[in-house]
Design a protein around this motif. Structure first.
Motif, short mmCIF file in Angstrom:
data_model
loop_
_atom_site.label_atom_id
_atom_site.label_comp_id
_atom_site.label_asym_id
_atom_site.label_seq_id
_atom_site.Cartn_x
_atom_site.Cartn_y
_atom_site.Cartn_z
N HIS A 156 16.99 12.96 -0.91
CA HIS A 156 16.29 11.84 -1.52
C HIS A 156 16.09 12.07 -3.02
N ARG A 157 15.61 13.24 -3.40
CA ARG A 157 15.46 13.72 -4.77
C ARG A 157 14.29 13.13 -5.55
N ASP A 158 13.43 12.37 -4.90
CA ASP A 158 12.25 11.88 -5.63
C ASP A 158 11.08 11.64 -4.65
N ILE A 159 10.76 12.66 -3.86
CA ILE A 159 9.64 12.55 -2.93
C ILE A 159 8.34 12.70 -3.69
N LYS A 160 7.50 11.68 -3.61
CA LYS A 160 6.19 11.67 -4.27
C LYS A 160 5.34 10.60 -3.60
N PRO A 161 4.01 10.63 -3.76
CA PRO A 161 3.15 9.67 -3.05
C PRO A 161 3.47 8.20 -3.31
N SER A 162 3.87 7.87 -4.54
CA SER A 162 4.12 6.45 -4.83
C SER A 162 5.42 5.94 -4.21
N ASN A 163 6.27 6.84 -3.72
CA ASN A 163 7.50 6.42 -3.03
C ASN A 163 7.34 6.45 -1.51
N VAL A 187 6.75 5.00 5.54
CA VAL A 187 8.19 4.90 5.32
C VAL A 187 8.54 5.46 3.94
N ILE A 188 9.69 6.13 3.87
CA ILE A 188 10.20 6.67 2.62
C ILE A 188 10.97 5.58 1.91
N ALA A 189 10.65 5.35 0.63
CA ALA A 189 11.28 4.28 -0.14
C ALA A 189 11.92 4.84 -1.41
N ASP A 190 12.57 3.97 -2.15
CA ASP A 190 13.21 4.24 -3.44
C ASP A 190 14.29 5.31 -3.35
N LEU A 239 0.83 -1.20 0.00
CA LEU A 239 0.00 0.00 0.00
C LEU A 239 0.87 1.25 0.00
N THR A 240 0.72 2.09 -1.02
CA THR A 240 1.43 3.36 -1.09
C THR A 240 0.48 4.49 -0.74
N LEU A 241 1.06 5.65 -0.44
CA LEU A 241 0.22 6.81 -0.18
C LEU A 241 -0.58 7.17 -1.44
N ALA A 242 0.02 6.94 -2.61
CA ALA A 242 -0.69 7.22 -3.86
C ALA A 242 -2.00 6.44 -3.95
N THR A 243 -1.94 5.16 -3.56
CA THR A 243 -3.16 4.34 -3.57
C THR A 243 -4.10 4.75 -2.45
#
Length: 399
Positions: free
Chosen positions: A210-217, A226-229, A175-179
């Motif tokens: 991090h350089r790529d903060i977005k809901p799907s990460n 948790v922050i991923a990727d 489950l991602t924040l985007a979903t």
């Protein structure tokens, strides 16, 4: 390898409708009095899960999460992912892991779900031996090995397959924040934004970007975010191919990219992540939950210009007072674009329909305002965002 959508062809309409009904029940239990509205939201949520899931297990887990989260009375509790079942999707072997089911691909890697009964894993296979900047899988592994924090994805192991391809393994969180933002009552997830800033505070204390903060990460576990990727993350010592004053500009994703990278600032710092975080917070607050700015696909003509115009049309065209450091950029934005007035913040983020958070909306808007400042040095630090969330009463209880 068989197409990853094969599992969808075997999923009956009956099963899908049962999931819609379960999600609808959760929505109604959460307090939605209109059956029609609850059903409409349930259909939309299930459709999003069906579209975005790359395996039957992920689809089932997300549907269960959607039905459970919608009916949670606690704003900080998320459903525990069910034990994986046998998959109808064709599988493959990745190193010692079998069966593995493809869930995502990128130019440099493929990510698989390894449905082990005790410890389901996300298995990231690096598919290229010569990744181009800013991608650097070896650096990603080294950065993650140096980090231990509850709001940063833990790296479980690294190994190589028989072809010497690097493999990284992580806990599997479907489950991602985007979903989650497809839920009818995502403001219940607002307290988890505190976790985003807690994770960023830890990263930035080490000068890691991090350089790529977005809901799907941003992944949601049963109790936290948790922050991923970290595939494009920058490290002050490990990023030897990117000196501090010559960082890569091709970082970030679409609508979450910070303006300094769009205008050639290679000296950017951790403030870059705060812009992305501000876009994430805004998306959580907007109803419906659409990105704060509009951006075309990365490979479409004019995508960068379109994003610049969207930012300017929303926040207003910057000048030397709102972005003083831009005068020194290779391509300063002044006098190059039409002058757009800012849209009022009550229009950018309208009042919420959720009574629980209605009294906090002005404070939450202010957080976004401080995060999406044109001048990087004006942007709020993670610790300040955490404090403002606490003042607004939006924090994960007990942490």
């Amino acid at each position: 390898m068989a197409d990853v959508t094969d599992w969808k062809s075997g999923l009956s309409a009956t099963v899908r409708f049962e999931n819609v009904e379960n999600i609808q029940k959760g929505i109604e239990a959460a307090g939605e009095p209109s059956k029609a509205k609850a059903q409409k939201a349930a259909f939309a949520a299930e459709t999003e899960a069906y579209k975005d899931s790359h395996s039957l297990e992920a689809y089932k887990a997300v549907c269960l999460a959607l039905s459970s989260t919608a009916s949670q009375t606690s704003p900080t509790s998320l459903p525990i992912t069910p034990a994986p079942e046998a998959s109808s999707q064709p599988s493959t072997t990745i190193g010692p892991y079998h069966p593995c089911h493809l869930i995502a691909t990128s130019p440099v890697s493929s990510v698989y779900h390894y449905p082990h009964s005790n410890t389901p894993l996300a298995v990231k296979l690096i598919t290229t031996s010569s990744p181009t900047p800013p991608h650097n899988p070896a650096r990603e592994a080294a950065i993650l090995k140096s980090l231990t924090h509850p709001n940063i994805i833990p790296l479980i192991s690294t190994l190589h397959d028989s072809d010497a391809h690097l493999i990284l393994t992580f806990p599997y969180y479907p489950l991602t924040l985007a979903t989650a933002l497809t839920l009818p009552s995502p403001p219940k997830l607002l307290p988890l934004l505190y976790d985003l800033f807690a994770g960023l505070a830890h990263l930035h204390s080490k000068n890691i970007i991090h350089r790529d903060i977005k809901p799907s990460n941003l992944l949601l576990t049963p109790t936290r975010l948790v922050i991923a990727d970290f595939g494009t993350a920058w490290h002050p010592k490990l990023s030897t191919d990117e000196p501090p004053n010559q960082k890569c500009l091709d970082v970030g994703t679409g609508a979450y990219r910070a303006p300094e990278t769009l205008f050639g600032d290679r000296k950017y710092g951790t403030e870059l992540d705060m812009w992305g975080a501000g876009c994430v917070v805004a998306e959580c607050l907007r109803e419906p939950h659409t990105p704060l700015f509009e951006s075309r696909g990365a490979h479409e003509d004019g995508n960068q210009l379109g994003l610049i115009l969207s930012i300017f049309k929303t926040l207003g065209t910057p000048d030397s007072s709102s972005w003083p450091s831009a005068a020194k950029l290779p391509t300063p934005p002044f006098e190059m674009y039409a002058t757009f007035p800012p849209i009022p913040w009550r229009s950018v983020i309208p009042p919420t329909s959720n009574a629980e958070f209605a009294g906090k909306w002005d404070q939450l808007r202010e957080i976004v305002w401080w995060l999406v400042m044109f001048e990087p040095g004006y942007r709020m630090e993670p610790e300040a965002a955490m404090e403002m969330l606490e003042m607004a009463g939006v924090k994960v209880g007990g942490r």
